[in-house]
Design an enzyme around this catalytic site. Structure first.
Site, PDB file in Angstrom:
ATOM      1  N   PHE A 516       0.828  -1.477   0.096  1.00 40.09           N
ATOM      2  CA  PHE A 516      -0.055  -0.145  -0.032  1.00 40.09           C
ATOM      3  C   PHE A 516       0.748   1.425   0.047  1.00 40.09           C
ATOM      4  O   PHE A 516       0.409   2.409   0.137  1.00 40.09           O
ATOM      5  CB  PHE A 516      -0.947   0.023   1.159  1.00 40.09           C
ATOM      6  CG  PHE A 516      -1.612  -1.365   1.564  1.00 40.09           C
ATOM      7  CD1 PHE A 516      -2.445  -1.794   0.367  1.00 40.09           C
ATOM      8  CD2 PHE A 516      -1.019  -2.181   2.297  1.00 40.09           C
ATOM      9  CE1 PHE A 516      -3.036  -2.966   0.504  1.00 40.09           C
ATOM     10  CE2 PHE A 516      -1.939  -3.422   2.205  1.00 40.09           C
ATOM     11  CZ  PHE A 516      -2.614  -3.811   1.557  1.00 40.09           C
ATOM     12  N   ASP A 629      -3.804  -8.946   7.074  1.00 43.98           N
ATOM     13  CA  ASP A 629      -2.501  -9.037   6.331  1.00 43.98           C
ATOM     14  C   ASP A 629      -1.524  -9.304   7.448  1.00 43.98           C
ATOM     15  O   ASP A 629      -0.654  -8.996   7.468  1.00 43.98           O
ATOM     16  CB  ASP A 629      -2.146  -7.612   5.592  1.00 43.98           C
ATOM     17  CG  ASP A 629      -1.313  -7.861   4.705  1.00 43.98           C
ATOM     18  OD1 ASP A 629      -0.693  -9.058   4.319  1.00 43.98           O
ATOM     19  OD2 ASP A 629      -0.329  -6.733   4.232  1.00 43.98           O
TER      20      ASP A 629
END
Ligand code: NAG
Ligand code: NAG
Ligand code: NAG
Ligand code: NAG
Ligand code: NAG
Ligand code: NAG
Ligand code: NAG
Ligand code: NAG
Ligand code: NAG
Ligand code: NAG
Ligand code: NAG
Ligand code: NAG
Length: 805
Positions: A516, A629
């Site tokens: 990200f 995650d």
């Protein structure tokens, strides 16, 4: 158990026993386990079972001023009542109240000699004169013939309160078609029968059900399978075997009755099943080392799944306070609501016009439009085909309290509305319900407070950015903090982009790259070191971004990296975290990366710390937060190798984009639970799976999906799971750099936990809270089965790892 004549040694024993009791607590004991016809019990006297396990006497629950005859564990330092005699009829003066044998019954009478409670065995029988009451070590109070102890007249096991003790039967009587119910207390202060109970399914399927108000079933255990020792919907029972909680649970069906019964193999185990006044059935264990009861599991798992928990016209959410009244309603008993007893529900503030005969049918009643995640239970379908007709149907029938018109289907509700669940903040996807209220209530609902809400929304939509920009400006001018409404501790700093540019020396020192965005190191003017994450591909609206960031900012736990602030200027979105000095776990763990391998003790502490952080996110946060995650890259180590979990909350912050990035990111896929790929809803159990995969890596010191880590040509997790499930020496799995310097018991425990965590069926995986308890050594786990899914993909690993869809 019975003392025929008093010998000197027996006398000495009694004196000693008395002395012990005096030194214990306020309760003075009777020194015997028996109440016989010439004895009585009152004041602070008690009876103790022969092995000293249970004690019986008067007690006062919580803050109540009432007294009851109850039974509790004598060895447990916290008063824990397992049975109450006079649940509904308390006494007020224990010095004048008496429990004694009277006419063949055990009878409690108050100061005026009025019988309050009795065993109600038909009196006048031949043995009535010789009856005695004996408290046994399994928690059964037995009224029996004093001359022939095998003649049992009455026993407390047949009249349970809120607790189902080991060794007692949970019965279904085939002759009367009645199940015996274990019924909750009304509240912590009141042992009277509450609304919730559990029992054997009266339809004679071998399962346990929980029931609201003796009539409405709201949870099913699923049928019992003796082979796997679990109920089909409670597979976690399978996991709890061996050591302290290991039990023999069985279902027995006989001519006149069927029943469940269980024993703990270890007779020192203090544990019980009971019905909590919250409506959840719980299994609890007393942990002597921390002197606390620990809930091993509760069913149903979610508070709002308890039928009628918020009562009539209440609505439920998973945060405290759990219940609120619908608009236009107020708690029937504000005192009870203050004590978190909600089941009394809510009542109208203003009577319906329809109920007021001087007004006439339906006149003056209107509908308030509201959104909830679901519609109330027990709707009635009608023939109405338009929304207008639907409304008219409800107006015409005075007992109708609400209607909904959905997919051309009109539903109306007669009487009380139950089981509404509140929408999450900002959620606009709920179901529309029209609730009938007196016209005056509608006016007051839509005046001052409500109108503001109606007006604010359009403004927020049309000029939201402008307003927010203005607010930002003002706030930043002031103190550069946004003050989170509730906690001062969790206040986040709103940074300006150029300050972060300066702090990171124009984003020059890269710490790493995740899916990200990049992470940079920086130093604030006050000298504190920070990690700045530049978010890419964010498609969250400004308002929602800020909402999510402020939620993450409030989360505070030693095993979670702290968010200090953020920056949001147009498309520039950055998060500012505390810097954690040793960086991510992968750099210290894996062959080829680590200069010095982590020792076993450190690895175990890391696994426990990560589990604690995750359990906190799943179970203690206001809204359960799924990390999504979990992998070594997201575990940071501080200077003492103490683990801190990074990137939590990103899943919600990044919205849909997150799962797209996640499932296409090569490195992450090996940790993803099968439900990511099959596309079903993601629950906290997805984190449990990833965590399990990571545990295997902690043990082996190698990436699961590195070909170098294949054993005998097999995908490592498959091979590892097979070793564990076949009970082979787990040292085979161990990182050879440890040279066997490990705590073997801990290695076994970690391997078993890992293998339970990576089960295909998420319901079979433990919760993170359970993982913590297991790793802390409070519970042991049985040998896990081979995860089927892994076995299948094991042969075709390449497709799983490199091309998910
Ligand atoms: C319990 O009863 C005994 C005898 O009546 C009395 O001496 C003692 O003070 C009582 N203890 C308490 C805590 O009330
Ligand atoms: C008893 O009262 C105290 C103070 O009012 C309160 O903090 C506590 O929670 C109450 N306990 C119970 C069991 O209701
Ligand atoms: C019962 O009697 C004891 C002393 O005999 C006294 O301390 C206690 O307060 C009395 N209890 C009640 C509820 O009256
Ligand atoms: C005993 O119970 C009776 C009936 O409930 C009641 O009228 C009486 O006042 C009670 N006596 C005492 C001393 O509490
Ligand atoms: C005691 O009672 C049992 C049945 O209740 C009976 O079988 C037994 O003979 C009795 N024993 C004596 C000594 O009376
Ligand atoms: C109990 O239920 C069974 C089957 O549901 C029925 O055949 C039987 O008559 C019932 N017995 C009584 C006493 O109600
Ligand atoms: C529970 O059921 C009884 C009748 O079976 C009813 O009178 C009572 O109102 C119900 N309680 C609630 C809270 O609905
Ligand atoms: C478990 O309990 C059942 C019923 O009480 C009994 O038949 C069985 O032998 C017990 N099994 C073990 C292993 O103790
Ligand atoms: C079942 O009940 C019948 C009649 O009440 C009785 O005759 C029979 O002995 C009972 N069976 C068992 C196994 O207790
Ligand atoms: C039984 O439990 C006790 C306390 O939990 C423990 O100390 C003891 O070792 C256990 N015994 C066995 C045989 O596991
Ligand atoms: C019934 O309606 C009349 C007329 O609107 C009103 O004055 C009265 O207060 C109402 N009564 C109740 C109990 O709502
Ligand atoms: C209201 O509707 C219910 C359910 O459809 C029905 O049982 C009841 O008779 C109706 N009452 C009136 C007054 O129409």
């Amino acid at each position: 158990m019975k003392k025929e004549n008093i010998s000197p040694s027996c006398f000495l024993f009694s004196v000693l026993f008395l002395f012990m009791c005096f030194s214990l607590e306020s309760h003075v004991c009777f020194a015997v386990d028996t109440i016989s016809s010439d004895q009585s019990l009152s004041g602070n006297q008690t009876v103790v079972s022969s092995g000293g396990v249970f004690e019986l006497g008067f007690f006062r629950p919580g803050n109540s001023s009432n007294y009851y005859i109850g039974m509790w564990y004598r060895k447990v330092s916290q008063l824990s009542i397992v049975w109450v005699a006079n649940r509904e009829k308390p006494v007020h003066d224990i010095n004048s109240s008496v429990l004694k044998i009277s006419d063949g019954n055990l009878v409690l009478s108050n100061g005026s000699r009025v019988p309050i409670w009795s065993t109600y065995v038909s009196s006048g029988s031949v043995i009535s004169n010789s009856a005695v009451a004996v408290l046994l070590d399994d928690g059964n109070l037995v009224l029996r013939d004093g001359l022939n102890s095998s003649t049992i007249l009455w026993q407390s096991f047949d009249h349970p309160a809120d607790t189902w003790l080991p060794g007692s039967k949970l019965r279904f009587d085939k002759r009367t078609n009645q199940s015996q119910s274990i019924i909750s207390w009304k509240s912590l202060d009141d042992p009277a029968p509450g609304l919730f109970s559990f029992e054997i399914d009266p339809f004679q399927t071998n399962q346990i059900v929980t029931v609201w108000n003796r009539s409405q079933t709201y949870w099913f255990s699923g049928t019992w399978d003796q082979q796997t020792m679990s109920f089909s919907l409670v597979p976690e029972m399978r996991m709890v075997a061996l050591s302290s909680l290991a039990f023999n649970f069985s279902y027995v069906s006989e001519e006149n009755e069927s029943y469940f019964i269980y024993y703990y193999y270890n007779s020192s185990t203090i544990a019980k099943y009971f019905m909590d006044s919250s409506g959840q059935m719980k299994e609890m264990t007393w942990l002597e080392n921390i002197k606390q009861w620990t809930v091993f599991y509760s069913q149903p798992r979610q508070q709002c799944e308890v039928y009628g928990f918020c009562g009539a016209f209440g609505s439920c959410n998973e945060n405290q306070p759990f219940c609120n009244c619908l608009n236009g309603f107020q708690p029937t008993s504000p005192q009870n609501w203050d004590q978190e007893v909600y089941s009394g529900g809510c009542a109208r503030k203003t009577k319906l016009g329809c109920d007021n005969h001087s007004v006439g049918t339906g006149k003056g009643d209107q509908f308030l439009e509201s959104r909830y995640t679901n519609l109330p239970t027990n709707p009635q379908n009608t023939m109405a085909v338009t929304s207008m007709e639907c409304k008219a149907t409800c107006i015409q029938n005075c007992s109708c309290t609400a209607y909904a018109f959905e997919n051309n289907q009109c539903s109306i509700w007669i009487g009380d509305l139950f089981n509404l669940k509140q929408l999450e903040q900002d959620d606009i996807t709920g179901k529309l319900l029209y609730i009938k209220l007196a016209a005056s209530e509608i006016d007051s609902e839509s005046s001052p407070t409500n109108k503001r809400r109606v007006i604010v929304i359009p403004i927020a939509v049309s000029t939201g950015l402008l307003l927010l920009g203005l607010m930002m400006f003002i706030i930043m001018k002031r103190r550069r903090t946004i003050i989170s409404p509730k906690s001062a501790k969790g206040s986040l700093v709103a940074f300006e982009y150029r300050d972060l540019e300066k702090a990171t020396k124009n984003f020059s020192e890269k710490l790493g790259k995740g899916g990200f965005g990049f992470v940079f190191k920086g130093t604030l003017p006050d000298g504190s070191i920070i990690a700045v994450k530049k978010l890419e591909s964010i498609n969250q609206g400004e308002k929602q971004f800020r909402t999510e960031v402020s939620i993450i900012g409030k989360i505070n736990h030693v095993n979670l990296v702290r968010l200090r602030g953020f920056c949001s200027e147009g498309s520039r979105k950055l998060l500012v975290y505390d810097y954690v000095s040793k960086g991510s776990l992968d750099r210290h763990l894996f062959h080829g990366l680590a200069s010095e391998p982590l020792d076993w003790k450190t690895r175990y502490q890391i696994s426990l710390g990560v589990a604690r952080g995750l359990a906190y996110l799943h179970e203690n946060c206001v809204d359960s937060i799924i990390h999504c995650d979990i992998k070594p890259e997201n575990i940071l180590l501080d200077v003492d190798n103490f683990p801190k979990l990074a990137d939590f909350g990103l899943a919600k912050l990044l919205g849909r984009e997150f799962s797209r990035v996640l499932t296409t990111m090569r490195g992450t896929v090996g940790y993803l639970a099968p439900e990511w790929i099959s596309g079903v809803a993601i629950t906290p159990k997805a984190d449990v799976y990833s965590y399990g995969m990571m545990l295997l890596e902690l043990v082996s010191g190698m990436r699961n999906f590195e070909p170098a880590n294949d054993k005998e040509g097999t995908f490592f997790p498959v091979w590892a799971a097979r070793q564990v499930s076949e009970g082979v020496n787990v040292l085979n799995l161990l990182d050879d750099r440890l040279h066997g310097n490990v705590d073997l018991e801990e290695v076994c425990r970690i391997c078993k936990v890992a293998c339970w965590c990576i089960q295909e069926n998420e319901i079979q995986r433990p919760s993170m809270g359970q993982v913590v308890q297991i790793l802390e050594g409070f519970f042991d786990v049985s040998i896990p089965p081979m995860p089927r899914f892994l076995q299948e993909i094991g042969n075709d690993r390449s497709t799983y790892i490199s091309s998910p869809t």
